[in-house]
Design a protein around this motif. Structure first.
Motif, short mmCIF file in Angstrom:
data_model
loop_
_atom_site.label_atom_id
_atom_site.label_comp_id
_atom_site.label_asym_id
_atom_site.label_seq_id
_atom_site.Cartn_x
_atom_site.Cartn_y
_atom_site.Cartn_z
N ALA A 172 0.85 -1.19 0.00
CA ALA A 172 0.00 0.00 0.00
C ALA A 172 0.88 1.24 0.00
N PRO A 173 0.57 2.21 -0.86
CA PRO A 173 1.38 3.44 -0.87
C PRO A 173 1.27 4.15 0.47
N ILE A 174 2.34 4.77 0.91
CA ILE A 174 2.36 5.41 2.22
C ILE A 174 1.30 6.51 2.32
N ASN A 175 0.97 7.18 1.21
CA ASN A 175 -0.04 8.23 1.29
C ASN A 175 -1.43 7.67 1.59
N ALA A 176 -1.65 6.37 1.44
CA ALA A 176 -2.94 5.76 1.83
C ALA A 176 -3.15 5.91 3.33
N ALA A 177 -2.06 5.92 4.11
CA ALA A 177 -2.19 6.13 5.56
C ALA A 177 -2.74 7.52 5.85
N CYS A 178 -2.35 8.51 5.05
CA CYS A 178 -2.89 9.87 5.23
C CYS A 178 -4.36 9.91 4.85
N ASP A 179 -4.72 9.17 3.82
CA ASP A 179 -6.10 9.18 3.34
C ASP A 179 -7.06 8.48 4.29
N THR A 180 -6.58 7.45 5.02
CA THR A 180 -7.51 6.62 5.79
C THR A 180 -7.25 6.58 7.30
N LEU A 181 -6.02 6.81 7.76
CA LEU A 181 -5.70 6.66 9.18
C LEU A 181 -5.32 7.95 9.90
#
Length: 187
Positions: A172-181
């Motif tokens: 998972a791209p690291i920016n997915a953490a910004c989008d969801t967590l």
């Protein structure tokens, strides 16, 4: 090394479940760490099993499951230990790594951390596909460039195309953490 931890808990059947977590935010008293949802999924129910983190053979630290995103195989843990260094995230041109060498990091190893090298085969907004082997101890760990910048989160369960990729995992791209967590703010 001080930013990467080994995750130890139990799965829904009471069997050991392991992974890696890494520090994404830290103040004077507490820290937030990203890990694999798959590694800590049993803790989403109450009462859930305890989650413990260790770093370089030190004493275990109790972690709390703060937030999670099963679709991207991401979870956010909180610990009562502050002042920990965070890892740098790759952004912009630094995040374009197709064809380049990357390393999946695990919080377990003789020196407290170990790396699994590989090459990025494909990259999109949904994630990266890489040749770096990812075992249970690596899930949730940072995937870093040669400069040590985090581009993705290692996973055994992330399937952005809807099928199991086999021996060539997606991360998972690291920016997915910004989008969801996390609330990463603008940029």
């Amino acid at each position: 090394l001080p930013s990467t931890f080994f995750v130890s808990t139990l799965d829904e059947n009471g069997q050991p479940s392991v992974g890696t977590a890494f520090v994404v935010s830290s103040d004077e008293t507490s820290s937030l760490l990203v890990t694999s949802y798959r590694a800590v999924a049993a803790s989403t129910t109450q009462p859930g099993p305890a989650i413990q983190l260790t770093n370089n053979g030190g004493d275990p630290v109790d972690a709390r499951l703060y937030s999670w995103d099963p679709e991207h195989d991401l979870a956010l843990l909180s610990i009562d230990r502050g002042g920990l260094p965070t890892l740098t995230w790759a952004t912009g041109d630094d995040a374009a790594v197709t064809g380049e060498r990357v390393y999946a990091a695990s919080g377990v190893g003789a020196a407290g951390i170990t790396f699994s090298p590989g090459t990025v085969l494909d990259q999109s907004a949904d994630g990266i596909q890489m040749t770096a082997p990812v075992g249970s101890a690596w899930q949730g760990g940072p995937v870093v460039t040669q400069d040590g910048k985090v581009i993705a989160v290692a996973s055994l369960a992330y399937q952005p195309l809807g099928f199991n990729p086999g021996q060539v995992p997606f991360a998972a791209p690291i920016n997915a953490a910004c989008d969801t967590l996390l609330d990463c703010g603008a940029g």
